[in-house]
Design a protein around this motif. Sequence first.
Motif, PDB file in Angstrom:
ATOM      1  N   GLN A 193      32.272  85.775  49.968  1.00  0.00           N
ATOM      2  CA  GLN A 193      32.901  85.101  51.095  1.00  0.00           C
ATOM      3  C   GLN A 193      34.422  85.236  51.140  1.00  0.00           C
ATOM      4  O   GLN A 193      35.016  85.080  52.200  1.00  0.00           O
ATOM      5  N   LEU A 194      35.041  85.537  50.027  1.00  0.00           N
ATOM      6  CA  LEU A 194      36.503  85.530  49.944  1.00  0.00           C
ATOM      7  C   LEU A 194      37.042  86.947  49.778  1.00  0.00           C
ATOM      8  O   LEU A 194      36.617  87.689  48.893  1.00  0.00           O
ATOM      9  N   ARG A 195      38.005  87.290  50.638  1.00  0.00           N
ATOM     10  CA  ARG A 195      38.634  88.608  50.605  1.00  0.00           C
ATOM     11  C   ARG A 195      40.149  88.439  50.606  1.00  0.00           C
ATOM     12  O   ARG A 195      40.697  87.573  51.306  1.00  0.00           O
ATOM     13  N   ALA A 196      40.832  89.247  49.830  1.00  0.00           N
ATOM     14  CA  ALA A 196      42.295  89.215  49.764  1.00  0.00           C
ATOM     15  C   ALA A 196      42.845  90.588  50.128  1.00  0.00           C
ATOM     16  O   ALA A 196      42.205  91.620  49.875  1.00  0.00           O
ATOM     17  N   ASP A 197      44.036  90.600  50.724  1.00  0.00           N
ATOM     18  CA  ASP A 197      44.669  91.885  51.031  1.00  0.00           C
ATOM     19  C   ASP A 197      46.175  91.758  50.861  1.00  0.00           C
ATOM     20  O   ASP A 197      46.754  90.671  50.969  1.00  0.00           O
ATOM     21  N   ILE A 198      46.785  92.870  50.589  1.00  0.00           N
ATOM     22  CA  ILE A 198      48.230  92.927  50.432  1.00  0.00           C
ATOM     23  C   ILE A 198      48.713  94.243  51.013  1.00  0.00           C
ATOM     24  O   ILE A 198      48.022  95.270  50.937  1.00  0.00           O
ATOM     25  N   VAL A 234      50.693  89.422  52.863  1.00  0.00           N
ATOM     26  CA  VAL A 234      49.607  89.009  51.978  1.00  0.00           C
ATOM     27  C   VAL A 234      48.661  88.119  52.775  1.00  0.00           C
ATOM     28  O   VAL A 234      49.102  87.215  53.488  1.00  0.00           O
ATOM     29  N   GLY A 235      47.364  88.390  52.669  1.00  0.00           N
ATOM     30  CA  GLY A 235      46.399  87.599  53.415  1.00  0.00           C
ATOM     31  C   GLY A 235      45.189  87.223  52.589  1.00  0.00           C
ATOM     32  O   GLY A 235      44.796  87.939  51.657  1.00  0.00           O
ATOM     33  N   LEU A 236      44.593  86.077  52.917  1.00  0.00           N
ATOM     34  CA  LEU A 236      43.328  85.626  52.341  1.00  0.00           C
ATOM     35  C   LEU A 236      42.386  85.284  53.480  1.00  0.00           C
ATOM     36  O   LEU A 236      42.796  84.635  54.464  1.00  0.00           O
ATOM     37  N   ASN A 237      41.141  85.717  53.367  1.00  0.00           N
ATOM     38  CA  ASN A 237      40.149  85.422  54.391  1.00  0.00           C
ATOM     39  C   ASN A 237      38.894  84.860  53.731  1.00  0.00           C
ATOM     40  O   ASN A 237      38.349  85.448  52.790  1.00  0.00           O
ATOM     41  N   TYR A 238      38.453  83.698  54.224  1.00  0.00           N
ATOM     42  CA  TYR A 238      37.257  83.066  53.673  1.00  0.00           C
ATOM     43  C   TYR A 238      36.252  82.863  54.800  1.00  0.00           C
ATOM     44  O   TYR A 238      36.545  82.197  55.800  1.00  0.00           O
ATOM     45  N   GLN A 239      35.073  83.466  54.667  1.00  0.00           N
ATOM     46  CA  GLN A 239      34.014  83.347  55.660  1.00  0.00           C
ATOM     47  C   GLN A 239      33.004  82.286  55.214  1.00  0.00           C
ATOM     48  O   GLN A 239      32.247  82.498  54.265  1.00  0.00           O
ATOM     49  N   PHE A 240      32.997  81.133  55.900  1.00  0.00           N
ATOM     50  CA  PHE A 240      31.982  80.117  55.619  1.00  0.00           C
ATOM     51  C   PHE A 240      30.593  80.655  55.948  1.00  0.00           C
ATOM     52  O   PHE A 240      29.627  80.454  55.210  1.00  0.00           O
ATOM     53  N   GLN A 241      30.527  81.324  57.087  1.00  0.00           N
ATOM     54  CA  GLN A 241      29.302  81.936  57.567  1.00  0.00           C
ATOM     55  C   GLN A 241      29.663  83.281  58.166  1.00  0.00           C
ATOM     56  O   GLN A 241      30.840  83.623  58.306  1.00  0.00           O
ATOM     57  N   ARG A 242      28.641  84.039  58.568  1.00  0.00           N
ATOM     58  CA  ARG A 242      28.910  85.342  59.163  1.00  0.00           C
ATOM     59  C   ARG A 242      29.767  85.227  60.419  1.00  0.00           C
ATOM     60  O   ARG A 242      30.568  86.120  60.725  1.00  0.00           O
ATOM     61  N   ASP A 243      29.628  84.101  61.145  1.00  0.00           N
ATOM     62  CA  ASP A 243      30.323  83.947  62.412  1.00  0.00           C
ATOM     63  C   ASP A 243      31.427  82.902  62.371  1.00  0.00           C
ATOM     64  O   ASP A 243      31.911  82.464  63.408  1.00  0.00           O
ATOM     65  N   MET A 244      31.864  82.502  61.177  1.00  0.00           N
ATOM     66  CA  MET A 244      32.897  81.476  61.091  1.00  0.00           C
ATOM     67  C   MET A 244      33.725  81.671  59.826  1.00  0.00           C
ATOM     68  O   MET A 244      33.177  81.951  58.748  1.00  0.00           O
ATOM     69  N   GLY A 245      35.034  81.538  59.961  1.00  0.00           N
ATOM     70  CA  GLY A 245      35.892  81.709  58.803  1.00  0.00           C
ATOM     71  C   GLY A 245      37.286  81.159  59.036  1.00  0.00           C
ATOM     72  O   GLY A 245      37.637  80.703  60.132  1.00  0.00           O
TER      73      GLY A 245
END
Length: 733
Positions: free
Chosen positions: A455-460, A496-507
Amino acid sequence: MSQEVSEPDSGKEKQDFFEQIVVTGTASGTAVRKVDSSYATTSLNADMIKKLAPKSTADLFKAIPGVWAESSGGVGGANVFVRGFPGSGDAPFLTVQLQGVPIYHPPTLSFLENSTLFRVDETISFMDGLRGGPNSVVSNGQPGLTTNFILKEGGEATEGLIKYTTSDYDLQRLDAVLSGAIAEDLYYMVGGYVQQSSGIRDAGFNSEKGQQFTINITKELDNGKLNFYTRVTDDHGAWYLPTPLVEGVDNNYAQIGTLNRQASIQYGPNGTTQAFDFGDGRGWDGSISGGSINLELGNGWTFVDRFSYTSGDADTFGLVPNLSPVALSTVADNGSSAFGAVTGTEYSGDTLVQQVGRWVVLKEIEAFTNDLALTKKSDKYQATIGLYATDYSAEDWWSIGNQSYHVIQSGGENLTGIACNDSADSCDFNYDINSVGDGKTTALYAAFEYQLTEQLRADIGIRNEDHEVEYTVDEGLDGVITKAVQYDESDTAWTVGLNYQFQRDMGVFFRASEGSKMPFFDDFRDNFDAYTGGDDLIKDVTQYEVGFKLARSNFNLYTTGFFTEVKGDTFVRRPGAPVEKLTNEAYGVEIDGAYFNDSGFSVSVNATIQETEITESATNEGNEAMRQPGWQVRVTPSYDFELSGLEANVYGTLIAVDDRYSSNENNVVLEGYEQVNLGMFVRTESGLKFEFAVNNLTDEDALTEGDPRNPQAPNGRFIMPRNATFSVSYEFY
């Protein structure tokens, strides 16, 4: 780049209405679902663009949250602001891309912002608008707003459209587009338009006219795709400027007209006289050509190279108001009357007159840009390294000032019997220059993205840019170089970014970034003393963003909270005036949502709520940033239905805007306003389509700006008056 998996339209499947993919903002151009992205972007497909019925390219930007676009100047010369970034006009934090490449590296030069170089027509498939986020690292590294226009491509089937449009302002326009296959895996798209009109504000002659032609060639390969395009434009329109706010002047008022479009000005040390047609207004006579190479190299490696060449003239001719209106008797030689220079009419002493500057700006630009990226992708990560390089130039010839008293009425003529009108010397200053500038920017950038958990993705991302400028100015047109610049500075930007997807259609996402706006030719001319005193003239930009994303089968909601700080911005009211150096902060929320149901009803909403503050300034600390509303909202309902077996749609847009201040001094308020637009289309099974649209239905006479050169003068620029267009088109496939 960006594209949509499906798009809303009558007769099409709607269950994937909000399933969108975007690649604007990624270092490699790799597609991601919009709901998975960790930055704020808005996509508008061709049908959405038609419903917005934009009168200019900048008019389209109003549909992007976080953006305040003043498109009241005509087809060219807009003012575009984003997220509370400071600016006095033009569009210093806007990049316009075609096919993923900036059409001209500097976002703004005096009398030129990127949207002037671009015309929207039927060859456009869609547009993306990316705010903040990775802008500091990708593309030309400009940290504000990047708009990316994508051309239609051909396919196996031959498809086409021909469209005729007219209006209540005598518009005559013909659009056409055709696409199909040339050979196996080789496709084409060609299209364009020809048009003319007297303008939404009637000038009495064809003050808007031009044509555009585009060709796009695509070759599908076993391991990728090649693309080549060229877009040739010759289009201009009257430059609408602030008007005197007196009785008898409303939103239909046009400075330009038959009696004043031709005029002679004097310039240079010897008072050379030359005649110009000020009816040419602002426009673009040039071409943008380029292409891309996209290859899958195997083992997760991809190579992308995108390139563009831009060349042409972006001239400006305008009648610019100066100071306040006065009674003719106060300036006439005999104290009572004066005569029309064209008609010979005697005007009485109580006639209102105003100084009008006949401004001429001739600008020739050229740019070559190349952006290549090599990417390695695996199940867990994606890594990209890229090289962005551009060479660009601008040659300018100006004569601005040339003041002369004109009658205050639409197309009001120049007068004789007034000393400064009839003598060799103008009523006010002239600023005449001849300048030549060359710039070169080379940037090495890298981006790394890692899937930490399911669910958690990071990018830089990081970008190191070297910026060189060679620039000389002859002020006075006497052959003497008064300002010379040899500049070479480097700067580093990151995100720098962080992305967390609770569900496939929500984050949710969080992003921090630092970038800069490098100085271009006019920055050195206007701030020459600061440059020679050792100032690097770089504007430093810090941004923080937090976003929520929800995309369901029948509704979506994207909200982004932002904080921005811009250090080192400068403002000069007119050549030779004092320079204000300031730091500006802003915070706010962008809202972008839509709802659709099976009965055919849909509604979209975009809104921006923000607070701005000048936190450092010698004279205006604590004030709000000029010309930007505290809130704005657009609500667009739409209803699909059948009419006697025909497909039909009715739609509208309600626009509401808060008060703004005309200047950093915050001493002139531009009142908020509401605007209503309506439209309808009917389509037959045979491909025939009828469209009708009315903008500013209630004929609201709100102002977008005051007088930028003299804030206390009673002058202002109105939004466009009520106008209606009708078109009939035939689409075949």
